[in-house]
Design a protein around this motif. Structure first.
Motif, short mmCIF file in Angstrom:
data_model
loop_
_atom_site.label_atom_id
_atom_site.label_comp_id
_atom_site.label_asym_id
_atom_site.label_seq_id
_atom_site.Cartn_x
_atom_site.Cartn_y
_atom_site.Cartn_z
N MET A 1 -7.12 -93.30 9.59
CA MET A 1 -6.43 -93.89 8.44
C MET A 1 -6.24 -92.81 7.39
SD MET A 1 -5.22 -96.70 7.02
CE MET A 1 -4.67 -97.19 5.38
N ILE A 2 -5.00 -92.49 7.04
CA ILE A 2 -4.70 -91.45 6.07
C ILE A 2 -4.10 -92.08 4.82
CG2 ILE A 2 -3.32 -89.39 5.60
CD1 ILE A 2 -3.56 -88.63 8.52
N SER A 3 -4.63 -91.72 3.68
CA SER A 3 -4.20 -92.28 2.40
C SER A 3 -2.74 -91.95 2.10
CB SER A 3 -5.10 -91.71 1.29
OG SER A 3 -4.63 -92.08 0.02
N GLY A 4 -2.08 -92.84 1.40
CA GLY A 4 -0.70 -92.61 1.00
C GLY A 4 -0.56 -91.38 0.11
N GLY A 5 0.57 -90.69 0.23
CA GLY A 5 0.83 -89.51 -0.57
C GLY A 5 0.05 -88.28 -0.17
N SER A 6 -0.50 -88.26 1.03
CA SER A 6 -1.34 -87.13 1.45
C SER A 6 -0.50 -85.96 1.94
CB SER A 6 -2.28 -87.58 2.57
OG SER A 6 -3.21 -88.53 2.11
N LEU A 7 -1.03 -84.77 1.73
CA LEU A 7 -0.50 -83.55 2.32
C LEU A 7 -1.45 -83.15 3.45
CD1 LEU A 7 0.43 -81.61 -0.95
CD2 LEU A 7 1.90 -83.07 0.46
N GLU B 1 -6.98 -84.73 -2.55
CA GLU B 1 -6.22 -83.48 -2.45
C GLU B 1 -7.13 -82.32 -2.86
OE1 GLU B 1 -3.60 -80.44 -2.13
OE2 GLU B 1 -3.43 -82.43 -1.22
N PRO B 2 -7.38 -81.34 -1.99
CA PRO B 2 -6.87 -81.28 -0.62
C PRO B 2 -7.47 -82.38 0.27
CG PRO B 2 -8.49 -79.56 -0.97
CD PRO B 2 -8.25 -80.19 -2.31
N ASN C 1 -14.41 -82.90 21.76
CA ASN C 1 -13.26 -82.20 22.36
C ASN C 1 -12.15 -81.99 21.35
OD1 ASN C 1 -14.46 -81.97 24.91
ND2 ASN C 1 -13.69 -83.96 25.58
N PHE C 2 -11.93 -82.97 20.49
CA PHE C 2 -10.89 -82.84 19.47
C PHE C 2 -11.18 -81.64 18.57
CE2 PHE C 2 -8.84 -83.50 15.44
CZ PHE C 2 -7.63 -84.11 15.73
N ILE C 3 -12.42 -81.54 18.11
CA ILE C 3 -12.76 -80.46 17.17
C ILE C 3 -12.76 -79.11 17.87
CG2 ILE C 3 -14.57 -79.57 15.65
CD1 ILE C 3 -15.33 -82.51 15.11
N LYS C 4 -13.28 -79.05 19.09
CA LYS C 4 -13.30 -77.79 19.83
C LYS C 4 -11.89 -77.28 20.12
CE LYS C 4 -17.74 -78.55 22.15
NZ LYS C 4 -18.40 -78.83 23.46
N ASN C 5 -10.96 -78.20 20.30
CA ASN C 5 -9.59 -77.81 20.68
C ASN C 5 -8.64 -77.77 19.48
OD1 ASN C 5 -10.11 -77.58 23.49
ND2 ASN C 5 -10.09 -79.81 23.66
N SER C 6 -9.19 -77.83 18.28
CA SER C 6 -8.35 -77.80 17.08
C SER C 6 -7.89 -76.38 16.79
CB SER C 6 -9.13 -78.35 15.88
OG SER C 6 -8.40 -78.17 14.69
N ASP C 7 -6.59 -76.16 16.85
CA ASP C 7 -6.04 -74.84 16.57
C ASP C 7 -5.95 -74.56 15.07
OD1 ASP C 7 -5.65 -74.26 19.30
OD2 ASP C 7 -3.75 -75.37 19.30
N ARG C 8 -5.66 -75.57 14.28
CA ARG C 8 -5.50 -75.37 12.84
C ARG C 8 -6.80 -75.54 12.07
NH1 ARG C 8 -0.89 -74.84 10.72
NH2 ARG C 8 -1.64 -75.60 8.70
N GLY C 9 -7.85 -76.04 12.74
CA GLY C 9 -9.08 -76.40 12.04
C GLY C 9 -9.00 -77.80 11.51
N ILE C 10 -10.16 -78.43 11.33
CA ILE C 10 -10.19 -79.81 10.88
C ILE C 10 -10.31 -79.87 9.35
CG2 ILE C 10 -11.17 -80.61 13.03
CD1 ILE C 10 -13.88 -80.87 11.56
N MET C 11 -9.94 -81.05 8.82
CA MET C 11 -10.06 -81.24 7.36
C MET C 11 -11.50 -81.04 6.92
SD MET C 11 -9.80 -85.37 6.98
CE MET C 11 -10.95 -86.46 7.83
N LYS C 12 -11.66 -80.67 5.67
CA LYS C 12 -12.97 -80.39 5.12
C LYS C 12 -13.68 -81.67 4.67
CE LYS C 12 -12.31 -75.98 5.51
NZ LYS C 12 -13.00 -75.20 6.56
N GLY C 13 -14.99 -81.54 4.42
CA GLY C 13 -15.72 -82.63 3.82
C GLY C 13 -15.44 -82.69 2.33
N TYR C 14 -15.74 -83.84 1.73
CA TYR C 14 -15.46 -84.02 0.29
C TYR C 14 -16.57 -83.37 -0.54
CZ TYR C 14 -14.93 -86.25 -4.25
OH TYR C 14 -14.78 -86.47 -5.57
N LYS C 15 -16.15 -82.65 -1.57
CA LYS C 15 -17.10 -82.05 -2.52
C LYS C 15 -16.69 -82.43 -3.93
CE LYS C 15 -18.24 -78.05 0.40
NZ LYS C 15 -18.27 -76.57 0.48
N ASN C 16 -17.69 -82.81 -4.75
CA ASN C 16 -17.39 -83.14 -6.14
C ASN C 16 -16.98 -81.89 -6.92
OD1 ASN C 16 -17.98 -85.94 -6.03
ND2 ASN C 16 -20.17 -85.48 -5.99
#
Length: 259
Positions: free
Chosen positions: A163-169, A183-184, A244-259
């Motif tokens: 589920m991806i939030s509206g207006g996401s890049l 964002e990011p 498998n998804f993470i191991k095969n990710s060419d672009r890298g996965i999204m980061k965790g949230y940091k305050n």
């Protein structure tokens, strides 16, 4: 089938009970299967393969020539699965020499003004809300939902049940079963509501949560987190899918949230 106000190329293959409303245009090398409805002012261009019981609303353009300067007229297709709904002014480009096809799965909903570029692969039961924009070569797995006005970078992969939030890049890959927001774009928990609606058991949801605690909430780098998951958590379909998804990710996965 008598459509005096629609143009249908004589070489198009149209099932008998397809409805094509006035002022639509069906080009050659098009196949449309049973029960499909084509609204007014729709353009279906060469290479379209439309499944059964599809609904295409006014203003949509399906299987247009790719907006890719490398495209050299090669014969490619756009495939639309059964029961998919394509709303007003959606545009879908056909494939290029890369995959030779653009694919939209079964039971999808593409809301108004969605754009799906060349060589995208969209799985089954996906929802792309209004004005979602997919660049070329994007892969979206089954049951994903992308909020309105989101833009997805080329070659990005989006996992199943996301589920991806509206207006996401969306610049990075989004692993399966997660929510993505801010964002990011960042990890925002797992899509537990969506999983419950699809009859995932509580034990399975808790397993997925524990996997992502290791990946996003314990301060580990990805390789260390994956090692711990493989060593400490028993194999399962969902565990292995995430690994498998993470191991095969060419672009890298999204980061965790940091305050």
């Amino acid at each position: 089938m008598n459509q005096p106000l629609a143009y249908i190329h004589p070489q198009a293959k149209i099932a008998r009970n397809v409805v094509i409303e006035p002022f639509s245009t069906i080009h050659k090398n098009v196949e449309i299967d049973e029960g499909t409805w084509i609204g007014s002012n729709v353009t279906i261009m060469e290479g379209a393969r439309i499944g059964k019981n599809v609904k295409i609303y006014p203003g949509a353009v399906v299987s247009s020539i790719p907006q890719d300067l490398k495209f050299d007229g090669e014969e490619t297709t756009t495939e639309v699965g059964d029961n998919t709904v394509i709303r007003e002014f959606v545009t879908v480009s056909r494939g290029t020499i890369d995959k030779h096809k653009t694919v939209i799965g079964k039971n999808c909903l593409l809301m108004a003004y969605v754009h799906i570029a060349h060589d995208c692969i969209v799985g089954n039961n996906c929802i792309l809300a209004n004005a979602v924009q997919l660049a070329g070569h994007v892969n979206i797995d089954n049951w994903a939902i992308i909020g309105g006005s989101s833009a997805v970078h080329q070659f990005v992969k989006i996992g199943a049940h996301v589920m991806i939030s509206g207006g996401s890049l969306v610049r990075k890959d989004v692993p399966p079963y997660t929510k993505a927001a801010r964002e990011p774009l960042s990890y925002s928990g797992i899509n537990s509501i969506g999983l419950r609606r699809r009859n995932f058991k509580n034990e399975k949801i808790q397993e997925i949560q524990e996997i992502y605690r290791n990946i996003y909430l314990k301060g580990l780098n990805n390789s260390k987190a994956l090692d711990i998951i493989e060593l400490e958590m028993p194999p399962s379909k969902e565990r292995d899918e995430i690994l498998n998804f993470i191991k095969n990710s060419d672009r890298g996965i999204m980061k965790g949230y940091k305050n």
